[in-house]
Design an enzyme around this catalytic site. Structure first.
Site, PDB file in Angstrom:
ATOM      1  N   TYR A 178       0.826  -1.209   0.000  1.00 43.12           N
ATOM      2  CA  TYR A 178       0.000   0.000   0.000  1.00 43.12           C
ATOM      3  C   TYR A 178       0.860   1.259   0.000  1.00 43.12           C
ATOM      4  O   TYR A 178       0.654   2.165  -0.820  1.00 43.12           O
ATOM      5  CB  TYR A 178      -0.936   0.004   1.206  1.00 43.12           C
ATOM      6  CG  TYR A 178      -1.726   1.286   1.315  1.00 43.12           C
ATOM      7  CD1 TYR A 178      -2.812   1.518   0.487  1.00 43.12           C
ATOM      8  CD2 TYR A 178      -1.368   2.273   2.237  1.00 43.12           C
ATOM      9  CE1 TYR A 178      -3.528   2.710   0.552  1.00 43.12           C
ATOM     10  CE2 TYR A 178      -2.074   3.457   2.321  1.00 43.12           C
ATOM     11  CZ  TYR A 178      -3.157   3.671   1.477  1.00 43.12           C
ATOM     12  OH  TYR A 178      -3.855   4.850   1.542  1.00 43.12           O
ATOM     13  N   LYS A 191       1.157   4.140  -3.068  1.00 43.44           N
ATOM     14  CA  LYS A 191       0.877   5.561  -2.918  1.00 43.44           C
ATOM     15  C   LYS A 191       2.099   6.426  -3.237  1.00 43.44           C
ATOM     16  O   LYS A 191       1.960   7.569  -3.697  1.00 43.44           O
ATOM     17  CB  LYS A 191       0.350   5.851  -1.512  1.00 43.44           C
ATOM     18  CG  LYS A 191      -1.020   5.233  -1.248  1.00 43.44           C
ATOM     19  CD  LYS A 191      -2.048   5.662  -2.279  1.00 43.44           C
ATOM     20  CE  LYS A 191      -3.424   5.113  -2.033  1.00 43.44           C
ATOM     21  NZ  LYS A 191      -4.417   5.540  -3.046  1.00 43.44           N
TER      22      LYS A 191
END
Length: 259
Positions: free
Chosen positions: A151, A155
């Protein structure tokens, strides 16, 4: 007669995406709402239509390539002047012990779908000579993230990609904004199993509506990177101070499973 324009919001069924759609409708933008949850989209469509805006619903799982292609086929029929690339999710746990199909879906959604939509819609905007794109990154984009390695890395891609794309499209009158919120009261934490993390212990989170309002303001100003909240702005300066070897240990300690 002028051609009707639309703002596209992905991940519009809940959280920041839903609040952004509500805000856009209030400001009289026509909308194309994209998400997996048909019932939630239909309910939101009925509410927003009462404000006199045209609302188109596209039910699609953007992590699935076939569904993403069908969504794009529908989108290109419209003149789009805003894209809010919000759809995404996270997962808490050690990388090698995590479910690979789930991690692959995350990469497909957080990176591939976001990039493909920006490519198609951004290309239309370039030809038109105007448009605005918001890609939802996170304060996580500034750090390596043990326990959420995929994750955080996804990002970081969104942030870097958005900064580069903003530079490329600026001469054509198209702005690109990387929205980098911290933890937000949006339902993301439950979906990512983050209740297990020390990060969420006694953490006060801003409402999704306030983050959506901030995003709209910064988008209209043409900001390239938008970080809501003074504490978040301060937090993302940490990588400039700490050596990387220490920084990853700090994040690991914050992210570790609470007892």
């Amino acid at each position: 007669m002028s051609v009707k324009t639309y703002a596209v919001v992905t991940g519009a069924s809940s959280g920041i995406g839903r609040e952004f759609a509500i805000l856009l409708a209030h400001k009289k933008h026509n909308l194309i709402l994209v998400a997996r949850n048909k019932r939630a989209l239909d309910d939101l469509q009925e509410v927003l239509k009462l404000q006199g805006t045209d609302v188109v619903v596209i039910v699609a799982d953007l992590a699935d390539e076939a569904q993403r292609k069908r969504c794009i086929t529908s989108l290109v029929k419209y003149k789009i002047d805003m894209l809010f690339n919000n759809a995404g999710f996270g997962d808490f746990g050690d990388f090698v012990n995590s479910d690979w199909p789930k991690l692959n879906r995350m990469l497909q959604l957080n990176i591939v779908a976001l990039s493909e939509l920006a490519h198609i819609v951004g290309g239309q905007m370039q030809q038109e000579g105007h448009g605005r794109i918001v890609n939802v990154a996170s304060t996580a984009a500034f750090f390596p993230g043990p326990k959420m390695a995929t994750y955080y890395a996804s990002k970081a891609y969104v942030l870097s990609f958005s900064q580069a794309l903003a530079h490329e499209l600026k001469p054509y009158g198209v702005s690109v904004t990387a929205l980098c919120p911290g933890p937000t009261a949006s339902g993301f934490q439950k979906a990512a199993n983050l209740e297990k993390s020390n990060l969420m212990k006694d953490l006060a989170m801003p409402p999704a509506a306030s983050v959506a309002a901030f995003a709209y303001k910064k988008m209209m100003q043409g900001a390239v990177v938008a970080i809501p909240g003074a504490s978040n702005k301060l937090q993302v300066q940490i990588p400039r101070i700490l050596p990387k070897s220490l920084m990853v240990k700090v994040v690991a300690n914050i992210q570790k499973e609470s007892k």
